[in-house]
Design an enzyme around this catalytic site. Structure first.
Site, PDB file in Angstrom:
ATOM      1  N   SER A  74     -49.096  51.196-110.698  1.00  0.00           N
ATOM      2  CA  SER A  74     -48.990  52.965-110.238  1.00  0.00           C
ATOM      3  C   SER A  74     -47.499  53.335-109.226  1.00  0.00           C
ATOM      4  CB  SER A  74     -50.145  52.552-108.242  1.00  0.00           C
ATOM      5  OG  SER A  74     -50.237  54.014-108.078  1.00  0.00           O
TER       6      SER A  74
ATOM      7  N   GLU B 283     -58.052  56.973-115.374  1.00  0.00           N
ATOM      8  CA  GLU B 283     -57.283  56.900-113.858  1.00  0.00           C
ATOM      9  C   GLU B 283     -57.443  57.863-112.832  1.00  0.00           C
ATOM     10  OE1 GLU B 283     -55.149  54.823-113.531  1.00  0.00           O
ATOM     11  OE2 GLU B 283     -54.448  54.249-114.958  1.00  0.00           O
TER      12      GLU B 283
ATOM     13  N   HIS C 182     -58.402  53.917-111.324  1.00  0.00           N
ATOM     14  CA  HIS C 182     -56.818  53.299-111.013  1.00  0.00           C
ATOM     15  C   HIS C 182     -56.834  51.997-110.392  1.00  0.00           C
ATOM     16  CE1 HIS C 182     -52.333  54.882-111.236  1.00  0.00           C
ATOM     17  NE2 HIS C 182     -53.467  54.252-108.578  1.00  0.00           N
TER      18      HIS C 182
END
Length: 530
Positions: free
Chosen positions: A221, A336, A437
């Site tokens: 990320s 995600e 995610h």
């Protein structure tokens, strides 16, 4: 000393390896190393055979007059400094409920890193992984169990996690800060921290049995975005030989802000905080600054095209092939984002789906429906989830992969992680529908056992072994392939698409045909805030 003057310095021969001879045999032995700034005493884990050094300062505390300045060199110390516990985490607002910290509190004095090493002698010259945490540049810490370096260290890798400044303390830009900067730059202090950590690795990692010429940087990320940034920046791109990006880059919809805009937002923040000058702002309590940063309508603090760390927009750097020419392992996850976010929890009907796309994309909505069709409820769920994931972070990941594949003069390995996490142990939630995610972190770094929230199954352990194998091989050689692993070809064109590795319960190679939808999103991104 500025980051430019410190950049690309030779490894100091004075960084001496001095592990206690008894540390291999006795769990209570304290391994020691001598770094360029002083001696450190760590801990030995008899169960794993690793020596661990936590809370190592890699830069001076960024406090007082050093708040919002590039990281400065650490002052040396006499005697032996204890490195047996994590240092404080950087100041943050606590925005994420999935973060578990082992840090020694929270403080502005937070520029510390941690080392796990399997080395028993100076001459081993093991490959090195330097991993940067995620958290949107406003949360995270190198002490989180999901980033623990022990599993990969047991595979023969010296593993490092790094703290870097966050939020307003890491990314505030102001005209007054630019004025006092020799480079006339402001913002990006958190990224400058990361570059300083990489210089520390160059100077000192040999003392831990690591090879400073075999450094891989990785992250997830915001950490992945950081990796793409470090590859682009002239201040750091020579400090690593390989890179791993898990979901995210600093290109396309996640690109850094123009300097003028960041300065304008910084001045608005200064006024909102009630400060009349930079001196007053530096004197304010750090927690009070975070509280102002969290007020309604205050823009998030993010990287800036400052003319220094980023001499030009990162996309332009990658298009010109001016980034680090190193192998890249990069990819994203199957969930995600989720269709429920797009629909604002309304029923997944075709009419609601079309209305949501029209609200978000305007005149581009009809074309979007070609790439993300929604004629049935099932199709709405699938396409809506794909759109949300692309919109959030998969688009920028694809852009990075695609540009580096074209201009990076090095292999690119592209993955699609599909393993959904199982049900929670306490029964409060069932298994995820897809790979959410950040869901890949524990699998890739071998830390499923450190996450006690989920009821991990044998299949999860199997996927983790495959993923760890890929990551470890790449860190060691620049190629993820190795004995006992499904073959993973580099991202090359085939049958009108691109070779991509699906990593999950059924790990295999596919031909990915999603370039057109990413190119569509990239076209509209410049004119529509997705």
């Amino acid at each position: 000393m500025s980051p430019v003057s410190m950049r690309m310095r030779c490894i100091l021969p004075a960084a001496v390896f001095a592990f206690a001879a008894a540390s291999v045999a006795a769990a209570d032995s304290a391994p020691t190393v001598v770094t360029a700034t002083g001696s450190l005493s760590g801990t030995h884990d008899a169960a794993t055979g690793l020596n661990e050094f936590m809370g190592i300062p890699y830069a001076a505390p960024p406090v007082g007059p050093l708040r919002w300045k590039p990281p400065q060199p650490v002052k040396g110390w006499t005697g032996t400094r204890q490195a047996d516990r994590f240092g404080p985490r950087c100041m943050e607002r606590g925005l994420y409920d999935d973060m578990v910290f082992r840090s020694n509190g929270m403080s502005e004095d937070c520029l510390y890193l941690n080392v796990w090493t399997p080395a028993k002698s100076l001459n081993e010259k093991l490959p090195v992984l330097v991993y940067f945490y995620g958290g949107g540049f406003n949360g995270g810490d190198g002490s989180e169990p999901r980033y623990d370096g022990a599993a990969l260290a047991q595979r023969g890798i010296v593993t490092v996690t790094v703290n870097y400044r966050l939020d307003v303390l890491g990314f505030l830009a102001l005209p007054a800060l630019a004025k006092e900067s020799p480079e006339h730059a402001t913002g990006n202090y958190g990224l400058l921290d990361q570059a300083a950590a990489l210089r520390w690795v160059q100077r000192n990692i040999a003392a831990f049995g690591g090879d400073p010429t075999q450094v891989t940087i990785g992250g997830e990320s915001a950490g992945s975005m950081s990796v793409s940034a470090l590859m682009a920046s002239p201040l750091s791109k020579g400090l690593m030989q390989r890179a791993i990006g898990e979901s995210g880059s600093i290109i396309s919809n996640l690109k850094p802000r123009p300097l003028a805009l960041s300065k304008q937002q910084g001045e608005a923040f200064e006024k909102r905080a009630g400060a009349q000058s930079l001196e007053q702002l530096r004197a304010m309590d750090a927690q009070a600054l975070l509280e102002v940063a969290g007020e309604k309508d205050v823009p998030e603090f993010m990287p800036t095209i400052d003319g220094y760390f980023f001499p030009k927009p990162p996309k332009v750097i990658y298009q010109a092939g001016e980034q680090a020419h190193i192998p890249l392992l990069v990819g994203s996850n199957s969930q995600e984002g989720k269709y429920t976010n797009l629909l604002n929890d309304k029923a997944p009907t075709p009419a609601n789906y079309r209305a949501a796309l029209e609200k978000k994309l305007g005149v581009n909505a009809p074309e979007a429906l070609k790439f993300y069709p929604g004629k049935t409820e099932a199709e709405v769920k699938t396409s809506g989830t794909d759109f949300e994931g692309d919109d959030f972070i998969a688009l920028s990941t694809w852009q990075w992969m695609n540009l580096h594949r074209k201009t990076g003069q090095a292999p690119v390995y592209y993955y699609y992680f599909t393993q959904a996490r199982p049900a929670k142990r306490d029964g409060s939630a069932g298994a995820d529908e897809g790979a959410v995610h950040s869901g890949e972190i524990e699998y890739a770094l071998g830390n499923l056992s450190g996450n006690h929230v989920y009821a991990w199954r044998p299949v999860d352990e199997q996927v983790s072994q495959i993923m760890q194998g890929y990551w470890a091989n790449f860190i060691k050689t620049g190629n993820p392939n190795g004995a006992g692993l499904p073959n993973w070809p580099a991202a090359t064109s085939k049958d009108g698409g691109l070779l991509r590795q699906v990593i999950g319960a059924d790990t295999h190679t596919i031909v990915d045909h999603h370039a057109a939808r990413y190119e569509f999103l990239d076209r509209v991104e410049a004119n529509v805030h997705l």
